[in-house]
Design a protein around this motif. Structure first.
Motif: not given
Ligand SMILES: NC(=O)c1ccc[n+]([C@@H]2O[C@H](COP(=O)([O-])OP(=O)(O)OC[C@H]3O[C@@H](n4cnc5c(N)ncnc54)[C@H](OP(=O)(O)O)[C@@H]3O)[C@@H](O)[C@H]2O)c1
Length: 337
Positions: A39-45
């Motif tokens: 998975v290529q990260t778009r948003y990280l929490s």
């Protein structure tokens, strides 16, 4: 094979964490094995509970070891797949790394539907914080219509959803938050009956008497500290306190001593219950379905504070302790397409 930039824990913080606790590392991107997806990260929490994971002693989340990659909720795009459940290009959410890429078991992720809400909302109102608010308020707080609900950390990811659900339940809702911009958002956009800026108010008890004149039936506690001390003085008979978080204490190096507020619980026969969202895992879908419906029909408002760039993830995390965020704090790692 592409490189994967990721953040690791470089040292444990003493008191308030700083940027020296974080280090960037380049690794090789791994190929998915059977049943896995890349998975290529778009948003990280970034979340307050991660402060507990940085410490050696047990918190409600398992400690990270020094040198470990940092983990957190992500929303991202499937870049490679060895699972029949997901195709390249699908948007998913799950527990990944503070990294450009995460290799995840396809069974551990959930699909993201951008027609319901923007992808980043799946880390907030439609993710772990939203579910915490939903179960914590409705099952632990369990307020009846007409009762008064007080929520601390009210303009954050969890608190902003708690207050809105309490309003849907016909309650009077009072929130504590740390700026005028936040208190205005709570009362003018989210429908809170009153909001107290705890950074510009000297006497929290007097502020509560004015805004919750019938006393407090349910207190949803995200912060602890002096706000909680004040709320304890205003509890009604049979009041319930849902202890969700204690961010005011997360950076403390020792437990403060002195007179405790527990005598305040005796006369109201108050029930104080800790809340862990993981306890509701078998019913997460119930919450997500209901929250999605409320978001889709406009019943629930949500907001995300977006910090741009994986390189700024540590700053985004540290900003939680300064109150930089309104609603859910996320880090945008790659652009939406
Ligand atoms: N038990 C569980 O299962 C569970 C699950 C999720 C979250 N939590 C807890 O719930 C709480 C809220 O989490 P969240 O993700 O929604 O975070 P959040 O509220 O979006 O962000 C943290 C907020 O805490 C406030 N804050 C920071 N230091 C404070 C202090 N000393 N006193 C009062 N307020 C302070 C800041 O807002 P201000 O500007 O208002 O100060 C900041 O924006 C946290 O304590 C977290 O650990 C628990």
């Amino acid at each position: 094979m592409e490189t994967n930039t990721q953040w690791i824990l470089s040292k444990r913080p003493a008191g308030e964490p700083d940027l020296d606790c974080f280090e960037r590392k380049e690794t090789a991107t791994e190929e998915p094995a059977e049943g896995e997806i890349l998975v290529q990260t778009r948003y990280l929490s970034v979340d307050p509970y991660m402060r507990g994971r940085m410490s050696e002693q047990e918190s409600y989340a398992e400690p990270w070891a020094v040198g470990d990659p940092l983990k957190g909720g992500i929303v991202g795009e499937v870049a490679a797949t060895e699972s029949e459940a997901y195709d390249v290009g699908d948007l998913v959410t799950g527990e990944g790394l503070w990294a450009e890429y995460s290799l995840l078991d396809a069974d551990d992720v959930a699909p993201v539907d951008p027609s319901v809400a923007p992808p980043e909302a799946y880390l907030g109102v439609l993710g772990m914080p939203g579910r915490t608010a939903y179960f914590g308020l409705l099952e632990i707080g369990d307020p009846a219509p007409g009762e008064t609900v007080v929520v601390s950390g009210a303009a954050g990811a969890v608190g902003s959803v708690v207050g809105q659900i309490a309003k849907l339940n016909g309650c009077r809702v009072v929130g504590f938050a740390g700026s005028d911009e936040k208190t205005t958002w709570l009362t003018e956009s989210l429908g809170f009956d009153a909001a107290i800026n705890y950074k510009t108010t000297d006497d929290y008890q007097a502020a509560l008497t004015a805004t919750a004149p019938d006393g407090v039936d349910v207190y949803f506690d995200n912060v602890g500290g002096p706000i909680t001390d004040a709320v304890f003085t205003q509890l009604n008979l049979d009041a319930t306190v849902a202890v969700c978080g204690q961010i005011a204490h997360y950076n403390a190096e020792s437990v403060p001593t002195g007179p405790r507020k527990l005598p305040q619980l005796i006369a109201p026969r108050a029930t104080v219950q800790g809340l862990l969202v993981g306890d509701f895992v078998t019913r997460f879908e119930v919450a997500t379905d209901q929250l999605s419906e409320w978001v889709t029909d406009g019943t629930l408002e949500h907001r995300e504070s977006v910090v741009e760039g994986l390189s700024n993830a540590p700053e985004a995390f540290l900003g939680l302790f300064a109150g930089d965020n309104i609603g859910k704090q996320v880090v945008q790692v790659t652009a939406d397409t």
